[in-house]
Design a protein around this motif. Structure first.
Motif, PDB file in Angstrom:
ATOM      1  N   GLY A   1       0.796  -1.230  -0.055  1.00  0.00           N
ATOM      2  CA  GLY A   1       0.464  -0.160   0.156  1.00  0.00           C
ATOM      3  C   GLY A   1       0.677   1.036   0.349  1.00  0.00           C
ATOM      4  O   GLY A   1       2.545   1.476   0.976  1.00  0.00           O
ATOM      5  N   PRO A   2       0.125   2.379  -0.496  1.00  0.00           N
ATOM      6  CA  PRO A   2       0.992   3.289  -0.705  1.00  0.00           C
ATOM      7  C   PRO A   2       1.367   3.967   0.960  1.00  0.00           C
ATOM      8  O   PRO A   2       0.608   4.305   1.395  1.00  0.00           O
ATOM      9  CB  PRO A   2       0.063   5.188  -1.844  1.00  0.00           C
ATOM     10  CG  PRO A   2      -0.330   4.068  -1.662  1.00  0.00           C
ATOM     11  CD  PRO A   2      -0.986   2.438  -0.609  1.00  0.00           C
ATOM     12  N   ALA A   3       2.240   5.186   0.983  1.00  0.00           N
ATOM     13  CA  ALA A   3       2.929   5.764   2.300  1.00  0.00           C
ATOM     14  C   ALA A   3       1.799   6.916   1.313  1.00  0.00           C
ATOM     15  O   ALA A   3       0.417   7.982   2.493  1.00  0.00           O
ATOM     16  CB  ALA A   3       4.062   6.486   1.938  1.00  0.00           C
TER      17      ALA A   3
ATOM     18  N   PRO B   1       8.027   4.943  -1.191  1.00  0.00           N
ATOM     19  CA  PRO B   1       6.470   5.401  -1.147  1.00  0.00           C
ATOM     20  C   PRO B   1       5.656   4.822  -1.422  1.00  0.00           C
ATOM     21  O   PRO B   1       4.253   4.550  -1.041  1.00  0.00           O
ATOM     22  CB  PRO B   1       6.875   5.615  -3.436  1.00  0.00           C
ATOM     23  CG  PRO B   1       8.275   6.515  -3.003  1.00  0.00           C
ATOM     24  CD  PRO B   1       9.293   5.188  -2.128  1.00  0.00           C
ATOM     25  N   THR B   2       5.972   3.349  -1.418  1.00  0.00           N
ATOM     26  CA  THR B   2       4.368   2.669  -2.659  1.00  0.00           C
ATOM     27  C   THR B   2       4.529   0.488  -1.449  1.00  0.00           C
ATOM     28  O   THR B   2       3.737  -0.237  -1.436  1.00  0.00           O
ATOM     29  CB  THR B   2       4.487   1.494  -4.290  1.00  0.00           C
ATOM     30  OG1 THR B   2       5.686   1.149  -4.313  1.00  0.00           O
ATOM     31  CG2 THR B   2       4.237   3.138  -4.897  1.00  0.00           C
TER      32      THR B   2
ATOM     33  N   ARG C   1      -1.789   8.129  -9.389  1.00  0.00           N
ATOM     34  CA  ARG C   1      -0.245   8.200 -10.579  1.00  0.00           C
ATOM     35  C   ARG C   1       0.524   7.570 -10.321  1.00  0.00           C
ATOM     36  O   ARG C   1       2.089   6.989 -11.033  1.00  0.00           O
ATOM     37  CB  ARG C   1      -1.175   9.381 -11.337  1.00  0.00           C
ATOM     38  CG  ARG C   1      -2.376   8.658 -12.178  1.00  0.00           C
ATOM     39  CD  ARG C   1      -2.510  10.317 -12.994  1.00  0.00           C
ATOM     40  NE  ARG C   1      -3.082  11.323 -12.222  1.00  0.00           N
ATOM     41  CZ  ARG C   1      -3.532  13.108 -12.367  1.00  0.00           C
ATOM     42  NH1 ARG C   1      -3.387  12.726 -13.438  1.00  0.00           N
ATOM     43  NH2 ARG C   1      -3.337  13.971 -10.886  1.00  0.00           N
ATOM     44  N   TRP C   2       0.703   8.514  -9.691  1.00  0.00           N
ATOM     45  CA  TRP C   2       2.398   8.770  -8.284  1.00  0.00           C
ATOM     46  C   TRP C   2       2.863   7.028  -8.242  1.00  0.00           C
ATOM     47  O   TRP C   2       4.174   6.961  -8.095  1.00  0.00           O
ATOM     48  CB  TRP C   2       2.251   9.998  -7.155  1.00  0.00           C
ATOM     49  CG  TRP C   2       2.260  11.430  -8.438  1.00  0.00           C
ATOM     50  CD1 TRP C   2       1.810  11.983  -8.237  1.00  0.00           C
ATOM     51  CD2 TRP C   2       3.096  11.576  -9.236  1.00  0.00           C
ATOM     52  NE1 TRP C   2       2.034  12.884  -8.934  1.00  0.00           N
ATOM     53  CE2 TRP C   2       2.777  12.845  -9.533  1.00  0.00           C
ATOM     54  CE3 TRP C   2       4.867  11.075  -9.388  1.00  0.00           C
ATOM     55  CZ2 TRP C   2       3.729  13.700 -10.192  1.00  0.00           C
ATOM     56  CZ3 TRP C   2       5.260  12.457 -10.072  1.00  0.00           C
ATOM     57  CH2 TRP C   2       4.534  13.420 -10.278  1.00  0.00           C
ATOM     58  N   ASN C   3       2.145   6.454  -7.227  1.00  0.00           N
ATOM     59  CA  ASN C   3       2.045   5.327  -7.037  1.00  0.00           C
ATOM     60  C   ASN C   3       2.530   4.472  -8.347  1.00  0.00           C
ATOM     61  O   ASN C   3       3.664   3.520  -7.856  1.00  0.00           O
ATOM     62  CB  ASN C   3       0.892   4.515  -5.960  1.00  0.00           C
ATOM     63  CG  ASN C   3       0.307   5.829  -4.996  1.00  0.00           C
ATOM     64  OD1 ASN C   3      -0.189   5.375  -4.686  1.00  0.00           O
ATOM     65  ND2 ASN C   3       1.316   6.173  -4.673  1.00  0.00           N
TER      66      ASN C   3
END
Length: 271
Positions: free
Chosen positions: A134-136, A187-188, A141-143
């Motif tokens: 999961g993303p921070a 990030p992810t 789109r950035w993930n």
């Protein structure tokens, strides 16, 4: 090798990969585990050793363990997926289906190993983090871009191994995974493998994990399989429900596939 042999090899190898990988995240996150709060580095190193073990188990098929690697080889213009295994539609299907099934089974076995800790854990976010990434910061789109970049790096370097033999064998892939986690995992949670995320996420959805709805967002260590601090996906859920966060699930599937394909295309010009 025939379809069944390829399927079994990749299923077993990916199963070992995910069993050990999901296991190390459970060890770090779940209440009363002896590895509780072991942190990012323990998760990264654990996933590295998981890759090492999985590649050895699936040595007959080259130990892809990852649809992005298979797709990368396919797009690289190679004639074979591994020595003696010609690239074909049937072989591609055997690799991909074995990887996804193996990931599901590996996650299920990890759940059994930590069953009592899942029962004792009251934080639904941590339970999901054991299975899926999961993303921070949730910005799809950035993930997606992060997963493309991470997987591109992974697959391109793996394809390089065939042109610059070092004698490290599977250890080289293990070290690469640790390095990507340390550098690009923030990030992810660096899925960089569609099977690694989708198979365990499906297991999370189907297994009788005790369900709790946390009252507020909880900080969860990031890493290979553990999302960084983020709002709970089921913060507004009804008590007794769980959310496998399917709204995010496409990111760690499509991102790595795109990254793998781009790496394969790049390899045609570089090697």
């Amino acid at each position: 090798m025939n379809f069944g042999s390829i399927f079994l090899s990749e299923a077993l190898g990916t199963g070992v990969l995910v069993l050990l990988g999901v296991g190390v995240v459970a060890n770090v996150l779940l209440t009363k585990s002896k590895g509780l709060d072991g942190g990012w580095l323990l998760i990264n190193v654990g996933w590295g050793f998981a890759v090492l073990a999985g590649v050895y188990v699936a040595y007959k098929t080259g130990g892809h363990l990852n649809p992005a690697v298979t797709i990368g080889i396919l797009f690289s213009g190679a004639d074979e997926f591994a020595p003696g295994i010609a690239i074909s539609g049937s072989a591609t299907l055997a690799y991909l289906s074995g990887q996804f099934l193996g990931a599901f089974v590996g996650a299920t076995i990890a759940y059994v190993a930590y069953k009592r800790h899942f029962d004792a854990e009251t934080d639904a976010d941590k339970k999901l983090a054991v299975f899926a990434t999961g993303p921070a910061i949730r910005a799809l789109r950035w993930n997606f871009a992060t997963e493309v970049i991470g997987t591109f790096t992974l697959v391109l370097v793996i394809l390089t191994f065939g042109h610059t033999p070092s004698g490290l064998g599977p250890a080289a892939a293990a070290l690469l995974v640790v390095g990507i986690g340390a550098s690009l995992g923030g990030p992810t949670g660096y899925a960089v493998n569609p099977a690694r995320d989708l198979g365990p996420r499906l297991a999370h959805a189907l297994l009788p994990v005790r369900k709790h709805a946390p009252a507020e967002a909880v900080l969860v260590p990031a890493g290979a399989g553990a999302p960084a601090p983020t709002a709970s996906p089921d913060a507004h859920a009804t008590p007794g429900t769980k959310d496998s966060d399917w709204g995010y699930a496409w990111v760690p599937v499509l991102g790595p596939l795109v990254g793998g394909a781009l790496a394969g295309i790049a390899a045609q010009f570089l090697f």
